[in-house]
Design a protein around this motif. Structure first.
Motif, PDB file in Angstrom:
ATOM      1  N   THR A  57      66.187 -17.309  12.443  1.00 52.44           N
ATOM      2  CA  THR A  57      64.974 -17.152  13.540  1.00 52.44           C
ATOM      3  C   THR A  57      65.317 -15.510  14.068  1.00 52.44           C
ATOM      4  N   HIS A  59      64.367 -13.247  17.428  1.00 49.00           N
ATOM      5  CA  HIS A  59      63.906 -13.525  18.585  1.00 49.00           C
ATOM      6  C   HIS A  59      63.140 -12.463  19.355  1.00 49.00           C
ATOM      7  N   GLY A  60      62.143 -12.814  19.908  1.00 54.08           N
ATOM      8  CA  GLY A  60      61.475 -11.909  20.830  1.00 54.08           C
ATOM      9  C   GLY A  60      60.883 -10.489  20.097  1.00 54.08           C
ATOM     10  N   THR A  61      60.332 -10.867  18.738  1.00 51.47           N
ATOM     11  CA  THR A  61      59.585  -9.653  18.206  1.00 51.47           C
ATOM     12  C   THR A  61      58.396 -10.342  17.582  1.00 51.47           C
ATOM     13  N   ASN A  62      57.361 -10.123  18.148  1.00 49.26           N
ATOM     14  CA  ASN A  62      56.070 -10.331  17.703  1.00 49.26           C
ATOM     15  C   ASN A  62      55.666 -10.040  16.305  1.00 49.26           C
ATOM     16  N   GLY A  63      55.288 -11.064  15.275  1.00 53.35           N
ATOM     17  CA  GLY A  63      54.779 -10.632  13.929  1.00 53.35           C
ATOM     18  C   GLY A  63      55.994 -10.278  13.207  1.00 53.35           C
ATOM     19  N   ASN A  64      57.237 -10.807  13.388  1.00 52.25           N
ATOM     20  CA  ASN A  64      58.579 -10.355  12.621  1.00 52.25           C
ATOM     21  C   ASN A  64      59.094 -11.756  12.351  1.00 52.25           C
ATOM     22  N   ASN A  82      58.080  -7.386   8.880  1.00 53.89           N
ATOM     23  CA  ASN A  82      57.069  -7.155   9.620  1.00 53.89           C
ATOM     24  C   ASN A  82      55.945  -8.004   8.911  1.00 53.89           C
ATOM     25  N   ARG A  97      67.856  -6.208  17.793  1.00 51.66           N
ATOM     26  CA  ARG A  97      67.240  -7.316  17.660  1.00 51.66           C
ATOM     27  C   ARG A  97      68.315  -8.746  17.523  1.00 51.66           C
TER      28      ARG A  97
END
Length: 108
Positions: A57, A59-64, A82, A97
């Protein structure tokens, strides 16, 4: 519970923009390093064979998304992608990240 359904490894790693990886917490991990654009994890105690499952997983990265690659019974890597751009993320640049993972497999 059975021996095969208990996690054999878990971890939470922060990868900084200079390409340095830091193990925040975990179990059965002897090393975490950035190798190219992959996060390479080495297990302290390997599994019986290369037929195991890694659940990563990011964390905290939209679309990744995070994708595992089984290297050996003692090592696996994680790549970040991405989804919108269809490209692999460069771990040695950009914002830090946070990547977590669980490992299930046979270990006797």
């Amino acid at each position: 519970l059975w021996a095969t359904n208990i996690p054999k490894c878990w971890g939470r790693v922060t990868v900084y923009n200079a390409g340095a990886a830091t193990l925040v917490d975990g179990c059965n991990i002897s090393a975490v390093v950035v190798s190219g654009d992959d996060l390479l994890i080495t297990l302290a105690s390997g599994l019986d064979n290369g037929n195991y499952t890694v659940i990563p997983t990011v964390h905290g990265t939209n679309g990744n998304v995070a994708s595992p690659n089984l290297v050996a019974s003692t090592q696996f890597s994680i790549r970040l992608f991405n989804v919108g751009l269809g490209t692999q993320l460069v771990l040695s640049s950009g914002n830090p990240r946070v990547i977590s993972f669980l490992v299930f497999g046979r270990q006797t």
